[in-house]
Scaffold this active site. Structure first.
Site, PDB file in Angstrom:
ATOM      1  N   ILE A 192     -26.528 -48.630  -5.484  1.00  0.00           N
ATOM      2  CA  ILE A 192     -27.778 -48.267  -4.811  1.00  0.00           C
ATOM      3  C   ILE A 192     -28.530 -47.256  -5.660  1.00  0.00           C
ATOM      4  O   ILE A 192     -27.958 -46.232  -6.059  1.00  0.00           O
ATOM      5  CB  ILE A 192     -27.500 -47.639  -3.427  1.00  0.00           C
ATOM      6  CG1 ILE A 192     -26.600 -48.568  -2.600  1.00  0.00           C
ATOM      7  CG2 ILE A 192     -28.789 -47.347  -2.688  1.00  0.00           C
ATOM      8  CD1 ILE A 192     -25.984 -47.887  -1.390  1.00  0.00           C
ATOM      9  N   CYS A 193     -29.771 -47.541  -5.952  1.00  0.00           N
ATOM     10  CA  CYS A 193     -30.589 -46.592  -6.716  1.00  0.00           C
ATOM     11  C   CYS A 193     -31.300 -45.675  -5.726  1.00  0.00           C
ATOM     12  O   CYS A 193     -32.354 -46.010  -5.197  1.00  0.00           O
ATOM     13  CB  CYS A 193     -31.607 -47.349  -7.569  1.00  0.00           C
ATOM     14  SG  CYS A 193     -32.669 -46.268  -8.532  1.00  0.00           S
ATOM     15  N   LEU A 194     -30.668 -44.552  -5.443  1.00  0.00           N
ATOM     16  CA  LEU A 194     -31.212 -43.611  -4.465  1.00  0.00           C
ATOM     17  C   LEU A 194     -30.882 -42.197  -4.966  1.00  0.00           C
ATOM     18  O   LEU A 194     -29.709 -41.868  -5.131  1.00  0.00           O
ATOM     19  CB  LEU A 194     -30.581 -43.877  -3.092  1.00  0.00           C
ATOM     20  CG  LEU A 194     -31.034 -43.003  -1.923  1.00  0.00           C
ATOM     21  CD1 LEU A 194     -32.515 -43.194  -1.651  1.00  0.00           C
ATOM     22  CD2 LEU A 194     -30.229 -43.319  -0.676  1.00  0.00           C
TER      23      LEU A 194
END
Lengths: 354, 161
Positions: free
Chosen positions: B98-100
């Site tokens: 997840i790109c967070l």
């Protein structure tokens, strides 16, 4: 009621609250008043504050003014609502009297009653102040820039972690293993950090003082690691534990000698007169006597706080702040730091000059 | 750094254990809406069921998050990934990464599993298109040896979704 009377009252509010009162408009009155708890002459003992906007209409005082919170520190929604509600009730009670000062004083009263941090330490999630009174309260501290509170030990563990990360990172920055954005660089700048809760930037000085109290937070981290790794029995005989015990024994002894009190002794040594450079002949002998004595006491009194002896570490962890409440948070804090360290410098020589 | 490459293999520190137990109790009393913790006896790895919020692209869909806690949680961020199949989303790679930002650079020890979950659900809910990130294939190929997303050097460019 005549406009003049209202104008006189506004002047009175200005006189009472000084710089804490900003008159936006004289008639109908529109004021911003910075309200602090009554105990807040010592800024280290202040955990809440609020800026109120008091807006009166042309019909004031027959119509009560509207009061709202412009900004606040240390107050959650519930406590903010309580504050507004009680001011509102007060306004109804005083209806058609001149009430601006009374309303502000009501707010001061409320804040004085609420002047304690609320809820849990954001780092360990255990309560900052235990309500039941059965357990001893662990020392906690607040960040001056935002009034977010943490257990002293928790915040130092975090801070030391950041510093460790920074050190271990400085070697292999080139590797992409760890994130390296501008944000993080700022955070790891040794002279400042950002609040874990709101990311508001604070100066290292804001928390470095806690170092004295928690003493080497890193040793605790280490002993914690040892505990996790090797199990309790070994820890009990480890060198770190022996050292800690020795330090504790020393403090205990000191405490017995002083009849259980360490803090008052400190104050004795810090008599205001003794700080003055002018006093001619008489004072010098006593200071030179107390000096070596104090030098012996100095170091253990740090660890005493660290070993979590709650009797000596009551709430405010910034023990000898003599804050001027008019100063804005960080400025006053730095000032306190300076005065504190220069004072300490005067007591024991091993402290570096401010 | 080696410590971050194998975050889940080292046992939790005592501090991390205490904190996680506290979080678990809090979760049981007050779970974030749309999430269900799958009970296991492993405190160090939580598996959480996520239900897409009603009225969003992911309504009536259910996914699984796997949260692995490092030795020094909460100083270090947990590793959070979607188990297969990961939702189709411009910031979620097909391998579940997840790109967070809060999971990496912007992690703060004041965050909790609960607050992470809310952020992830919010990220899902604000998506307007169901698609993989543009560089999905390249990234997933690079991660084939089981690399942790915490080793990735993320480039956060879009705060709209």
């Amino acid at each position: 009621m005549a406009e003049e009377e209202v104008l006189v009252e506004v002047e009175a509010v200005e006189a009472v609250y000084g710089q804490d009162c900003r008159v936006i408009q004289h008639f109908p009155p529109l004021l911003h008043v910075h309200i602090r708890p009554r105990t807040a002459d010592d800024s280290s003992k202040q955990f809440v504050e609020a800026v109120l906007e008091i807006k009166a209409g042309c019909q004031y005082p027959d119509e009560p003014p509207q009061v709202g919170i412009l900004e606040s520190k240390g107050l959650d929604q519930k406590r903010q609502a309580n504050l507004v509600m009680s001011i509102h009730l007060k306004a109804q009670e005083l209806s058609s009297c001149l009430m601006l000062i009374a309303l502000c004083e009501e707010a001061v009263e409320m804040l004085s009653n609420m002047n304690h941090p609320d809820g849990d330490c954001p780092l360990c999630l255990y309560p900052l102040v235990r309500e039941d009174g059965e357990h001893d309260t662990e020392p906690f501290m607040k960040l001056m820039s935002c009034y977010h509170c943490f257990h002293s030990e928790c915040v130092m563990r975090w801070w030391n972690w950041l510093l460790e990360q920074k050190q271990s990172n400085s070697g292999d920055v080139v590797e992409a293993a760890l994130p390296a954005s501008g944000d993080v660089e700022n955070l790891r700048d040794e002279s400042s950090g950002s609040c874990p809760v709101c990311r508001k930037v604070f100066h290292a000085g804001d928390i470095e003082h806690v170092h004295d109290l928690v003493q080497s937070g890193s040793t605790q981290l280490i002993s914690e690691e040892i505990e996790a790794g090797e199990g309790r029995m070994e820890v009990l005989h480890s060198e770190a534990e022996n050292n800690r015990r020795q330090r504790f024994e020393a403090v205990l002894k000191l405490q017995k000698e002083n009849g259980g009190l360490i803090e008052p002794k400190k104050i004795n040594v810090l008599l205001p007169g003794m700080l003055l450079p002018e006093p001619p002949a008489p004072p010098p002998p006593p200071p030179t006597e107390t000096n070596p004595e104090k030098r012996d006491e100095g170091p253990p009194s740090g660890p005493s706080l660290e070993t979590g002896n709650p009797a000596t570490t009551t709430r405010p962890t910034t023990s000898n702040n003599t804050g001027n409440r008019r100063m804005k948070s960080r400025a006053s804090f730095l000032r306190n730091e300076v005065s504190k360290s220069s004072r300490r410098n005067w007591i024991k020589k091993q402290c570096s000059p401010p | 750094m080696t410590s971050s490459s194998a975050p889940s293999r080292k046992a939790l520190s005592k501090i991390a254990c205490n904190r996680l137990q506290k979080e678990l109790v809090e979760w049981q009393v007050n779970p974030p809406a749309g999430f269900k913790h799958k009970v296991t006896d492993n405190l160090q790895r939580w598996v959480i069921e996520v239900n897409g919020a009603p009225g969003t692209l992911y309504a009536n869909e259910s996914y699984q998050l796997q949260v692995d806690f490092p030795e020094h949680y909460p100083m270090e961020a947990p590793q959070v990934i979607f188990l297969h199949p990961a939702p189709l989303h411009p910031h979620i790679y097909s391998n579940g990464h997840i790109c967070l930002d809060i999971l990496y650079d912007s992690w703060s020890p004041a965050m909790t599993v609960s607050s992470i979950c809310i952020s992830i659900l919010s990220m899902l809910s604000s998506s307007t298109v169901k698609q993989r990130p543009a560089d999905n294939d390249r990234y997933v190929k690079n991660c084939r040896n089981g690399r942790s997303p915490k080793e990735t050097r993320w480039w956060f460019h879009d705060d709209k979704v």
